[in-house]
Design an enzyme around this catalytic site. Sequence first.
Site, PDB file in Angstrom:
ATOM      1  N   ASP A  36     -59.791 -18.524  16.908  1.00 44.20           N
ATOM      2  CA  ASP A  36     -59.604 -17.170  17.417  1.00 44.20           C
ATOM      3  C   ASP A  36     -60.949 -16.445  17.469  1.00 44.20           C
ATOM      4  O   ASP A  36     -61.974 -17.062  17.758  1.00 44.20           O
ATOM      5  CB  ASP A  36     -58.599 -16.425  16.520  1.00 44.20           C
ATOM      6  CG  ASP A  36     -57.756 -15.432  17.280  1.00 44.20           C
ATOM      7  OD1 ASP A  36     -58.288 -14.367  17.637  1.00 44.20           O
ATOM      8  OD2 ASP A  36     -56.565 -15.709  17.524  1.00 44.20           O
ATOM      9  N   HIS A  62     -58.583  -9.527  16.199  1.00 40.27           N
ATOM     10  CA  HIS A  62     -57.468 -10.379  16.635  1.00 40.27           C
ATOM     11  C   HIS A  62     -57.238 -11.550  15.691  1.00 40.27           C
ATOM     12  O   HIS A  62     -56.109 -11.806  15.252  1.00 40.27           O
ATOM     13  CB  HIS A  62     -57.751 -10.871  18.060  1.00 40.27           C
ATOM     14  CG  HIS A  62     -56.591 -11.487  18.756  1.00 40.27           C
ATOM     15  ND1 HIS A  62     -56.291 -12.822  18.655  1.00 40.27           N
ATOM     16  CD2 HIS A  62     -55.650 -10.957  19.583  1.00 40.27           C
ATOM     17  CE1 HIS A  62     -55.225 -13.098  19.392  1.00 40.27           C
ATOM     18  NE2 HIS A  62     -54.803 -11.972  19.963  1.00 40.27           N
ATOM     19  N   ALA A  69     -50.440 -23.788  25.678  1.00 43.36           N
ATOM     20  CA  ALA A  69     -49.039 -23.814  25.246  1.00 43.36           C
ATOM     21  C   ALA A  69     -48.189 -24.686  26.163  1.00 43.36           C
ATOM     22  O   ALA A  69     -47.190 -25.263  25.739  1.00 43.36           O
ATOM     23  CB  ALA A  69     -48.481 -22.396  25.203  1.00 43.36           C
ATOM     24  N   SER A 114     -49.407 -13.608  20.820  1.00 52.07           N
ATOM     25  CA  SER A 114     -50.451 -13.915  19.837  1.00 52.07           C
ATOM     26  C   SER A 114     -49.976 -13.659  18.418  1.00 52.07           C
ATOM     27  O   SER A 114     -50.452 -14.294  17.474  1.00 52.07           O
ATOM     28  CB  SER A 114     -51.703 -13.060  20.099  1.00 52.07           C
ATOM     29  OG  SER A 114     -52.420 -13.520  21.201  1.00 52.07           O
TER      30      SER A 114
END
Length: 327
Positions: free
Chosen positions: A113, A146, A244, A317
């Site tokens: 991240d 984040h 994903a 997220s």
Amino acid sequence: DVWQVTVRDPAGAPIPDCTVFAVGGQLGFRAETDATGRASIRVEAGLVNRVIISPRAGFWSRVVPPPQGSRSIEATLMPLDAARSSAWMLSLLGVNAHHAGPSGQGVTIAVVDSGIARVPGLIVRDGLNTLDGGDPAGWATDEKGHGTHCAGITAARPDEAARFRGIAPGAEIFSVKVFPGGFISDLVEAIDWCRERRVDLVNLSLGSQSWSEALAAAITEAVAAGVTLVAATGNDATSVAFPASHPLVLGVGAIGRMTSFPQDSAHAERIGPYRDWHGGLFSATFTNFGAGVDVCAPGVAIASTVPQGYAAWDGTSMACPAVTGLL
């Protein structure tokens, strides 16, 4: 027009560093509150239908109507109790909020991240900064917050000062920094590093609509080596993002709960049309859908750690690290 916006807490103290958005249709105007809790925002008044006040940490966001007959707005934000607001997520995922049962002890998790800041409740074992020319220890710097937020959802450890806990507080966390400013090559380096370190789980709260053969090959090698990869499906209300969408990666979409946030907060704008049988849970308006969604998890008004304290954010997220911690 120039509007004056004043933001305070319930005791009347000013709240600095709030982002104020004046929104209407496809237009948006932005300003920040100063140390006195005030912001001046220049707008096209006839085009604005709501004002969104988003605090950096410690409070719930709030949506207010534009001023009528004046050019000033005064808003009070409600404090955020991170432990209390996250209880529904723990309950829905079958995690005991009183710290009993499985904790993730002995499991290693890499959060790929924006880095993980050094904040109370988060213990990071080691890390890697993949960004070219960056500080090798830059994995402990998180400009965006984040990565810190995602890591807290997965594995924040409660203490006497903060009752907030993640899904797997006993897990060992690695921080792998790939943004801001990273490329696909940095993400490939991150996945390879996780494979070489024999990390059990990799959290990927990121994605792109473009397929990468190099990244797909790195994923295949990592999975063959025993690494489990979990990725966010994306927040564009369209088809599932990559990685994903890769068949070897677990793709996570986002849901929310009706009573988990103030109804005058910005989170209320995330309530989608699809509900569970009793109406309590809903699909998030932003969550990507279709082939590639393997599971859904809480991703609306999710409280977690940020460099400035605790904040409630929305996104696949946020759903992704909940599933990573559960695994």
